[in-house]
Design an enzyme around this catalytic site. Sequence first.
Site, PDB file in Angstrom:
ATOM      1  N   THR A 117      38.473  38.536 155.661  1.00  0.00           N
ATOM      2  CA  THR A 117      37.469  38.387 154.616  1.00  0.00           C
ATOM      3  C   THR A 117      38.098  38.160 153.245  1.00  0.00           C
ATOM      4  OG1 THR A 117      35.757  39.616 153.383  1.00  0.00           O
ATOM      5  CG2 THR A 117      37.439  40.912 154.476  1.00  0.00           C
ATOM      6  N   TYR A 141      35.765  48.351 152.942  1.00  0.00           N
ATOM      7  CA  TYR A 141      35.645  47.211 153.854  1.00  0.00           C
ATOM      8  C   TYR A 141      36.832  46.272 153.692  1.00  0.00           C
ATOM      9  CZ  TYR A 141      34.194  42.624 155.514  1.00  0.00           C
ATOM     10  OH  TYR A 141      34.164  41.388 156.115  1.00  0.00           O
TER      11      TYR A 141
END
Length: 330
Positions: A117, A141
């Site tokens: 990501t 995250y």
Amino acid sequence: MAKILVTGGAGYIGSHTVKKLGEAGYEIVTYDNLSTGSAEAILYGKLVTGELNDTEHLAQIFAQHQFDAVLHFAASISVPESLEKPLAYYYNNTCNVVNLLNCCQEFGVNQFVFSSTAAVYGEIKESPVPESSPTLPINPYGQSKLMSEKIIRDYAQASDLKYVILRYFNVAGADSSGKIGQMGKKAAHLIKVGCDAALGIRPSASIFGTDYPTPDGTGIRDYIHVEDLASAHVDALAYLEQKETSQILNCGYGTGYSVREVLSKIREISGVNFQINETPRRPGDPACVVASGDKVRELLGWHPQHNSLDEIVSSALAWEKKKLSQPYLV
């Protein structure tokens, strides 16, 4: 043709990639716990229901199928949730990578494509952001994904593993044939939320933060059509089959749109002037995240076919309309 294990292949991005792999002739086994994915979204290959922390079951699947490569999608992906439940994110996103790589080591699987990501970059200082930009995540995250990247790189240095790590930017849209799309019940992506508001599924959409240092004060993101992202995975697999070097690559178009621009586009295409609420910033959200995508095009020969905000929004809206008319898809 090679046999591929796709973890998280019943999810949004995973299912679109399984479709592309199937169309390309690969033999596919999807391994998914179906916590956020749907068995109906898997259009090719075999589904095995299981957990990545069930190492005995996972090893049995590796032993049974003798995979040539692994595409790893299975992960938790919500930035706000990661701030509330950091340990769960490190466990699911990071510890399970170790479980998977242990099986790769035991059964001689040396090709690995990892779903990462842009959150690994944190508060971006340059835009578009290149792969060489510092990785300083600002939420669990992003940190859990960066730790996973480091684990993969360390293992590769000590073994014959070759990898492609794909750092996603904001993924949206749906399969152009209308067969699959975003099916997660808790999906909170902006375009999904905006389409729901346009269709009356939600009462409104929200802008989180209007005081960012951007032209209209709202966050800017690089939105990539899910079919183009799925194609990048097939290209990454083909690259690993032919090349000797591992790669970390951004997957984005290099074009940014603000939250306000995206919601305006959904209003325009849907013809619905749905309510938009302006609320304070959310913790952990950077102001601007736009990809430098030159490297992925050059090395993988990736050629996006759907790089238009109009097409992304139109396909997402068509899918959400289909779900309303066919409730079993929800």
